[in-house]
Write a protein that holds these residues in place. Sequence first.
Motif, PDB file in Angstrom:
ATOM      1  N   ARG A   1       3.119  12.541   0.773  1.00  0.00           N
ATOM      2  CA  ARG A   1       1.777  12.938   1.176  1.00  0.00           C
ATOM      3  C   ARG A   1       1.775  14.327   1.792  1.00  0.00           C
ATOM      4  O   ARG A   1       0.837  15.095   1.599  1.00  0.00           O
ATOM      5  CB  ARG A   1       1.212  11.939   2.160  1.00  0.00           C
TER       6      ARG A   1
ATOM      7  N   HIS B   1      -1.767  11.674  21.026  1.00  0.00           N
ATOM      8  CA  HIS B   1      -0.626  11.428  20.140  1.00  0.00           C
ATOM      9  C   HIS B   1      -1.089  11.712  18.719  1.00  0.00           C
ATOM     10  O   HIS B   1      -2.224  11.372  18.343  1.00  0.00           O
ATOM     11  CB  HIS B   1      -0.162   9.971  20.278  1.00  0.00           C
TER      12      HIS B   1
ATOM     13  N   TYR C   1     -10.511   3.220  13.202  1.00  0.00           N
ATOM     14  CA  TYR C   1     -10.293   3.892  11.909  1.00  0.00           C
ATOM     15  C   TYR C   1     -10.282   2.865  10.776  1.00  0.00           C
ATOM     16  O   TYR C   1     -10.952   3.042   9.753  1.00  0.00           O
ATOM     17  CB  TYR C   1      -8.974   4.680  11.929  1.00  0.00           C
ATOM     18  N   CYS C   2      -9.522   1.782  10.960  1.00  0.00           N
ATOM     19  CA  CYS C   2      -9.415   0.771   9.899  1.00  0.00           C
ATOM     20  C   CYS C   2     -10.799   0.244   9.538  1.00  0.00           C
ATOM     21  O   CYS C   2     -11.130   0.081   8.353  1.00  0.00           O
ATOM     22  CB  CYS C   2      -8.533  -0.398  10.350  1.00  0.00           C
TER      23      CYS C   2
ATOM     24  N   LEU D   1      -7.388  -3.456   5.964  1.00  0.00           N
ATOM     25  CA  LEU D   1      -7.529  -2.123   5.361  1.00  0.00           C
ATOM     26  C   LEU D   1      -6.514  -1.944   4.230  1.00  0.00           C
ATOM     27  O   LEU D   1      -6.861  -1.452   3.153  1.00  0.00           O
ATOM     28  CB  LEU D   1      -7.348  -1.006   6.411  1.00  0.00           C
TER      29      LEU D   1
ATOM     30  N   ALA E   1      -6.976   8.409   3.253  1.00  0.00           N
ATOM     31  CA  ALA E   1      -5.559   8.238   2.948  1.00  0.00           C
ATOM     32  C   ALA E   1      -5.372   7.622   1.566  1.00  0.00           C
ATOM     33  O   ALA E   1      -4.590   6.675   1.375  1.00  0.00           O
ATOM     34  CB  ALA E   1      -4.871   7.387   4.030  1.00  0.00           C
TER      35      ALA E   1
ATOM     36  N   TYR F   1       5.047  12.358  10.604  1.00  0.00           N
ATOM     37  CA  TYR F   1       4.054  13.247  11.223  1.00  0.00           C
ATOM     38  C   TYR F   1       3.551  14.308  10.253  1.00  0.00           C
ATOM     39  O   TYR F   1       2.531  14.948  10.516  1.00  0.00           O
ATOM     40  CB  TYR F   1       4.611  13.884  12.505  1.00  0.00           C
TER      41      TYR F   1
ATOM     42  N   PHE G   1       4.960   8.882   3.216  1.00  0.00           N
ATOM     43  CA  PHE G   1       4.425   9.969   4.046  1.00  0.00           C
ATOM     44  C   PHE G   1       5.015  11.328   3.680  1.00  0.00           C
ATOM     45  O   PHE G   1       4.340  12.347   3.812  1.00  0.00           O
ATOM     46  CB  PHE G   1       4.629   9.665   5.538  1.00  0.00           C
TER      47      PHE G   1
ATOM     48  N   LEU H   1      -5.425  -4.277  10.422  1.00  0.00           N
ATOM     49  CA  LEU H   1      -4.490  -3.374   9.734  1.00  0.00           C
ATOM     50  C   LEU H   1      -4.287  -3.803   8.280  1.00  0.00           C
ATOM     51  O   LEU H   1      -4.304  -2.979   7.364  1.00  0.00           O
ATOM     52  CB  LEU H   1      -3.127  -3.393  10.435  1.00  0.00           C
TER      53      LEU H   1
ATOM     54  N   GLY I   1      -0.515  10.438  15.874  1.00  0.00           N
ATOM     55  CA  GLY I   1      -0.959   9.284  15.086  1.00  0.00           C
ATOM     56  C   GLY I   1      -2.393   8.918  15.429  1.00  0.00           C
ATOM     57  O   GLY I   1      -3.233   8.671  14.553  1.00  0.00           O
TER      58      GLY I   1
ATOM     59  N   TYR J   1       0.841  -1.213   0.000  1.00  0.00           N
ATOM     60  CA  TYR J   1       0.000   0.000   0.000  1.00  0.00           C
ATOM     61  C   TYR J   1       0.877   1.264   0.000  1.00  0.00           C
ATOM     62  O   TYR J   1       0.674   2.179  -0.795  1.00  0.00           O
ATOM     63  CB  TYR J   1      -0.953  -0.035   1.200  1.00  0.00           C
TER      64      TYR J   1
HETATM   65  C1  GRG Z   1      -4.082   4.146   6.091  1.00  0.00           C
HETATM   66  C2  GRG Z   1      -2.452   5.958   6.663  1.00  0.00           C
HETATM   67  C3  GRG Z   1      -3.222   4.782   7.104  1.00  0.00           C
HETATM   68  C4  GRG Z   1      -3.137   4.322   8.370  1.00  0.00           C
HETATM   69  C5  GRG Z   1      -3.863   3.122   8.905  1.00  0.00           C
HETATM   70  C6  GRG Z   1      -2.170   2.050  11.413  1.00  0.00           C
HETATM   71  C7  GRG Z   1      -2.952   3.290  11.253  1.00  0.00           C
HETATM   72  C8  GRG Z   1      -4.171   3.286  10.384  1.00  0.00           C
HETATM   73  C9  GRG Z   1      -2.588   4.417  11.871  1.00  0.00           C
HETATM   74  C10 GRG Z   1      -1.410   4.517  12.775  1.00  0.00           C
HETATM   75  C11 GRG Z   1      -1.443   5.841  13.467  1.00  0.00           C
HETATM   76  C12 GRG Z   1      -0.294   5.963  14.425  1.00  0.00           C
HETATM   77  C13 GRG Z   1      -0.511   5.496  15.810  1.00  0.00           C
HETATM   78  C14 GRG Z   1       0.859   6.513  14.022  1.00  0.00           C
HETATM   79  C15 GRG Z   1       2.037   6.761  14.844  1.00  0.00           C
HETATM   80  C16 GRG Z   1       3.208   5.987  14.346  1.00  0.00           C
HETATM   81  C17 GRG Z   1       4.458   6.307  15.133  1.00  0.00           C
HETATM   82  C18 GRG Z   1       5.510   7.082  14.495  1.00  0.00           C
HETATM   83  C19 GRG Z   1       4.573   5.870  16.368  1.00  0.00           C
HETATM   84  C20 GRG Z   1       5.780   6.143  17.135  1.00  0.00           C
HETATM   85  O1  GRG Z   1       5.397   6.258  18.473  1.00  0.00           O
HETATM   86  P1  GRG Z   1       6.523   6.700  19.494  1.00  0.00           P
HETATM   87  O2  GRG Z   1       5.901   6.887  20.819  1.00  0.00           O
HETATM   88  O3  GRG Z   1       6.912   8.018  18.760  1.00  0.00           O
HETATM   89  O4  GRG Z   1       7.681   5.793  19.390  1.00  0.00           O
HETATM   90  P2  GRG Z   1       7.140   9.447  19.291  1.00  0.00           P
HETATM   91  O5  GRG Z   1       7.522  10.193  18.049  1.00  0.00           O
HETATM   92  O6  GRG Z   1       5.882   9.950  19.903  1.00  0.00           O
HETATM   93  O7  GRG Z   1       8.221   9.270  20.284  1.00  0.00           O
END
Ligand code: GRG
Length: 364
Positions: free
Chosen positions: A291, A182, A139-140, A91, A309, A236, A288, A88, A184, A43
């Motif tokens: 995007r 967060h 979301y999925c 989707l 997405a 991000y 990303f 996951l 994400g 994907y």
């Molecule tokens: C179809 C685009 C799309 C997504 C499908 C799987 C999903 C749905 C979404 C994931 C969203 C998410 C939780 C993204 C965050 C990914 C990430 C970089 C996590 C890292 O977490 P930490 O705690 O990072 O290691 P930080 O930067 O906060 O320290």
Amino acid sequence: MKAVASEPALARALHRSYILRVSSDTDSFEFQVSEHLRLSGVYWGACALHLLGELQSLDAAQVVSFVRSCQRGCGGFGGNLGHDAHMLYTLSAVQVLALFGALHTVDAGRVMRYVASLQRPDGSFAGDEWGEVDTRFSYCALCCASLLGKLGDIDVAAAVRYVRACENFDGGYGCEPGGESHAGQVFTCVGALAIGGELGSVRSEELAWWLCERQTPGGGLNGRPQKARPDADVCYSWWVLSAMCLLRRDGWIDGEALRRFILSCQDEEEGGIADKPGDLPDVFHTFFGERGESIHGTDGVPPIDAAHAMPASVMEQLRAEQALEPSRTLRGASPPRPRRGRPSSVPHRRLQRARAAPRRRQSS
Ligand code: GRG
């Protein structure tokens, strides 16, 4: 005469070759260690190529056949051949099939029976039969149902209620009620609410402040407050910006500074985009990074549907086809298309001044 340094730009041809190279080099370390998430990798790669106008570089029949072979008896898809089904990858499978115009090759009702089987009485969704619950899976589920034109097959009202229960005092969202905000998870929750027709329930001003504060002095974005520097990561650009787009406040960040950050993460010799400047590129961050460019309408990257997405052109085609189907159950219209440029009501300079001024926080 003084030489004028050339403006940095997205290295489109190099990124195309990079994605094709890493997709076919099955002996590489990167290919081997990403075996368990191959379907999501397909994907990311296919969508990145689509945004470069190069989807035809892939063998469509081979990709569609691979995706279909990952479907399990339960109707869901595993991350690779013989792997257990998971939300996951289900989707990712639906997204890849939609990209190739091949959604009709699967039984949508069967896929949705798997998705619906993972919804719990409180409206949340588990990721698989083992029961981990997370707003990513909400979301999925909503995104799958929407792409398949079958939102009526799940309890959307309960799903939306659960996502709303994950909203925090700062306007952000976590992976479960009370979970830390967060970026994400903000994407998954705002995307889920947009698809569920409840974007109006988001505390947009509060959340947009939280989101625009993710921009770091180097122009990149981070995922949450109180991180040690350097914490910006190209991914991000998507998680934050897509949510801001859906809230129609993507102009609250400095888009040019973000673009410079994304471009500084490109490998200008071998292609691909890394998480941070100087790191090794990978397909996930290449996707990303592109995007982020798409949302800001720069470097010729076409618009993307921020909630699903997916490239906006693919969504338009899909909706046109679904409109012809009598069984279509999607409620309401597609979420608003990403806006280009900044809303005139909050010019960036005014925002910078406002950021510098002390402001009151809403208490919990
Ligand atoms: C179809 C685009 C799309 C997504 C499908 C799987 C999903 C749905 C979404 C994931 C969203 C998410 C939780 C993204 C965050 C990914 C990430 C970089 C996590 C890292 O977490 P930490 O705690 O990072 O290691 P930080 O930067 O906060 O320290």
